[in-house]
Design an enzyme around this catalytic site. Structure first.
Site, short mmCIF file in Angstrom:
data_model
loop_
_atom_site.label_atom_id
_atom_site.label_comp_id
_atom_site.label_asym_id
_atom_site.label_seq_id
_atom_site.Cartn_x
_atom_site.Cartn_y
_atom_site.Cartn_z
N HIS A 307 0.85 -1.19 0.00
CA HIS A 307 0.00 0.00 0.00
C HIS A 307 0.88 1.23 0.00
O HIS A 307 1.92 1.24 0.65
CB HIS A 307 -0.91 0.00 1.24
CG HIS A 307 -2.07 0.93 1.10
ND1 HIS A 307 -1.97 2.27 1.39
CD2 HIS A 307 -3.33 0.73 0.65
CE1 HIS A 307 -3.13 2.83 1.16
NE2 HIS A 307 -3.97 1.93 0.69
N ASP A 364 -7.95 -5.41 -0.11
CA ASP A 364 -8.42 -6.27 -1.20
C ASP A 364 -8.01 -7.74 -1.03
O ASP A 364 -8.49 -8.59 -1.77
CB ASP A 364 -7.85 -5.76 -2.54
CG ASP A 364 -8.44 -4.41 -2.90
OD1 ASP A 364 -9.64 -4.23 -2.71
OD2 ASP A 364 -7.68 -3.54 -3.35
N1 CMC Z 1 4.04 -7.63 -4.80
C1 CMC Z 1 5.38 -7.64 -4.98
N2 CMC Z 1 6.17 -6.56 -4.85
C2 CMC Z 1 5.56 -5.41 -4.51
C3 CMC Z 1 4.17 -5.32 -4.31
C4 CMC Z 1 3.40 -6.50 -4.45
N3 CMC Z 1 2.09 -6.47 -4.27
N4 CMC Z 1 3.86 -4.05 -3.99
C5 CMC Z 1 5.00 -3.37 -4.01
N5 CMC Z 1 6.04 -4.19 -4.32
C6 CMC Z 1 7.47 -3.83 -4.36
C7 CMC Z 1 7.80 -3.10 -5.65
O1 CMC Z 1 8.20 -4.00 -6.66
C8 CMC Z 1 8.91 -2.20 -5.20
O2 CMC Z 1 10.09 -2.97 -5.09
P1 CMC Z 1 11.52 -2.33 -5.44
O3 CMC Z 1 11.74 -1.26 -4.41
O4 CMC Z 1 12.48 -3.47 -5.34
O5 CMC Z 1 11.41 -1.77 -6.83
C9 CMC Z 1 8.51 -1.80 -3.78
O6 CMC Z 1 7.70 -2.90 -3.31
C10 CMC Z 1 7.68 -0.52 -3.70
O7 CMC Z 1 6.57 -0.65 -4.57
P2 CMC Z 1 5.90 0.53 -5.36
O8 CMC Z 1 5.13 -0.02 -6.50
O9 CMC Z 1 6.92 1.58 -5.65
O10 CMC Z 1 4.92 1.09 -4.23
P3 CMC Z 1 3.71 2.07 -4.46
O11 CMC Z 1 3.45 2.73 -3.17
O12 CMC Z 1 3.93 2.92 -5.65
O13 CMC Z 1 2.50 1.07 -4.84
C11 CMC Z 1 0.69 -0.42 -4.69
C12 CMC Z 1 1.49 0.68 -3.99
C13 CMC Z 1 -0.57 -0.69 -3.89
C14 CMC Z 1 0.26 0.06 -6.09
C15 CMC Z 1 1.56 -1.70 -4.79
O14 CMC Z 1 1.91 -2.14 -3.50
C16 CMC Z 1 0.88 -2.81 -5.58
O15 CMC Z 1 0.98 -2.85 -6.81
N6 CMC Z 1 0.16 -3.75 -4.87
C17 CMC Z 1 -0.59 -4.79 -5.57
C18 CMC Z 1 -1.93 -4.24 -6.06
C19 CMC Z 1 -2.89 -4.04 -4.93
O16 CMC Z 1 -3.09 -4.89 -4.09
N7 CMC Z 1 -3.56 -2.85 -4.94
C20 CMC Z 1 -4.58 -2.51 -3.94
C21 CMC Z 1 -4.12 -1.39 -3.05
S1 CMC Z 1 -5.12 -1.17 -1.58
C22 CMC Z 1 -6.69 -0.76 -2.09
C23 CMC Z 1 -6.78 0.39 -3.02
O17 CMC Z 1 -6.18 1.44 -2.85
O18 CMC Z 1 -7.50 0.25 -3.99
#
Ligand code: CMC
Length: 429
Positions: A307, A364
């Site tokens: 998140h 989720d």
């Molecule tokens: N699985 C594997 N690796 C992950 C995940 C995941 N679900 N989420 C983040 N990472 C890793 C990402 O690869 C990155 O690694 P590195 O630093 O080595 O490059 C690091 O963690 C930071 O990730 P980010 O994408 O820069 O983080 P963000 O804050 O931009 O993204 C997020 C947040 C929710 C989009 C992301 O965690 C994600 O894609 N999660 C899976 C989708 C999901 O479950 N979304 C629902 C969010 S909660 C409800 C809502 O808001 O709708």
């Protein structure tokens, strides 16, 4: 004296910037005068460090796993309040008293039907259409039918348009489900509560008696409440962005629905179940799947994990996980996907990859398992999220419109393209 921050720029300019402090002690540097005073702008892709507004609706502390609507902890609302009370709380700032609640509920009942002509729209969508595509199109269409106060942003009509939206989106969601399975639509029933009405419109048949199961109604209230607002998330920021141009409430909410559809946002609940089904079909090897997630080249994410704000735990996920156990224990039917989800969670929480990145289950991760248990099909999960998030979108739109300092949202950029590039006539290319 108010706090200030001092900025020293490479060309030697210095600038004192006011520090803004929120009611829970969060601090921001107000850069409102930065460009006009220095010529510099800030760069913040994904707006990770940018506060776009002041808001008194929802407080979220990602480090401590805190979520409060109008100051009330989510744990106190979930399981005690109804979704309709929470809608009122978010939009009007306080819990409704008896009269306010009965007036608001009556208005929701009054507006439950959609214009009869709109029913024809459902006939014309392809049977393969995703319900989120139908929902966003239908919400945009509402502004064509309920035209009073919809030409442009209109605060005087907010009460009416808010109740219309909250009530009719539920009807639209149920109608689109009925259409997708080829069953006759079921009209709303005045004497039923908001959630009971939805369940009846979804699952009743004209040929049979439908009995309301109060436990299902309670679970649905809980799920909608947990989704009701989440401060400046992607879809809410979209609603504000669109509304900032004085677009009407229906247009702004339709845009929010489309932002929510993305798999990184609300679309994740559908993706979680699809991911669990694939792992199951592939033999249920959790270690193998976790290894794929950790492999940077695989492009696979553990959906329902991570998140932008929560870096400890998501309090909504904790509540949903308990509800999941309750629902499935009661049904007496073990769910192989719930077992898989629990295994995945346990593996991930013990794995350095997830620990270092502070990745925890989000709202989720378990919500889809409950929706399945309620009989809601996978492609409707994000529609359920939209139904829940609606009062948050409306409250945030209202707050922005009432803000005397409201401005059209219009970010800057740093241009990295070509310098002057003379036009080459077609015959010379
Ligand atoms: N699985 C594997 N690796 C992950 C995940 C995941 N679900 N989420 C983040 N990472 C890793 C990402 O690869 C990155 O690694 P590195 O630093 O080595 O490059 C690091 O963690 C930071 O990730 P980010 O994408 O820069 O983080 P963000 O804050 O931009 O993204 C997020 C947040 C929710 C989009 C992301 O965690 C994600 O894609 N999660 C899976 C989708 C999901 O479950 N979304 C629902 C969010 S909660 C409800 C809502 O808001 O709708």
């Amino acid at each position: 004296m108010a706090d200030t921050a001092k900025l020293i720029l490479p060309d030697g300019q210095t600038l004192e910037l006011p520090v803004v402090t929120g009611s829970e002690g969060e601090k921001a540097i107000d850069i409102g005068k930065l460009r006009s005073s220095t010529g510099y702008i800030t760069m913040d892709p994904g707006l990770i460090n940018t506060g776009a507004c002041r808001s008194n609706i929802t407080f979220l502390d990602g480090e401590r796993g805190i979520l409060r609507y109008r100051g009330i902890p989510i744990e106190q609302l979930a399981g005690k309040a109804t979704f309709v009370e929470v809608c009122y709380l978010l939009i009007y700032g306080h819990l409704p008293d008896k009269n306010e609640l009965s007036g608001f509920s009556t208005n929701l009942t009054t507006h439950a039907l959609i214009h009869e002509d709109m029913r024809i729209f459902f006939e014309n969508f392809s049977h393969t259409a995703h319900p989120m595509a139908i929902l966003s199109a239908m919400v945009t269409s509402l502004s064509a039918y309920y035209t009073d106060g919809t030409g442009e942003a209109n605060l005087e009509m907010l009460d009416l348009n808010a109740t219309r939206l909250i009530s009719k989106v539920r009807t639209i969601a149920a109608f689109s489900y009925k259409k997708s399975i080829g069953q006759p639509i079921i009209y709303p029933t005045d004497k039923l509560s908001y959630c009971a009405n939805f369940l009846k419109m979804m699952f009743a048949l004209p040929t049979e008696e439908y009995e309301i199961d109060q436990e299902l109604v309670d679970i649905m209230n809980l799920l909608l409440i947990l989704h009701a607002d989440h401060e400046q998330n992607c879809s809410t920021a979209t609603v504000r962005q669109v509304g900032s141009s004085d677009a009407n409430l229906y247009a702004s909410v339709a845009a929010g629905i489309l932002a929510l559809w993305g798999p990184l946002h609300g679309g994740a609940n559908q993706q979680v179940i699809e991911m669990l089904e694939k792992i199951h079909a592939d033999g249920g090897d959790v270690d193998k799947f976790i290894a794929r997630v950790k492999d940077r080249n695989s492009g696979v994410r553990l959906m329902g994990f991570g998140h932008r704000v929560y870096k400890n735990f998501d309090p909504r996920a904790t509540i949903i996980k308990k509800a999941c156990d309750r629902v499935l224990n009661k049904s007496g039917k073990p769910d192989v996907l719930l077992d898989l989800a629990k295994q995945l969670e346990a593996h991930a929480l013990a794995d350095d990859y997830f620990i270092e990145r502070k990745l925890y289950p989000n709202v989720d991760f378990y919500s889809g398992i409950i929706y399945r248990a309620l009989g809601i099909p996978t492609n409707m999960f994000t529609v359920m999220f939209a139904l829940g998030r609606l009062p948050g979108w409306i409250a945030q739109w209202k707050e922005m419109m009432e803000d005397p300092d409201k401005k059209i949202s219009r970010p800057r950029q740093i241009y990295t393209g070509l310098g002057i590039n003379p036009y080459v006539p077609r015959e010379n290319r």
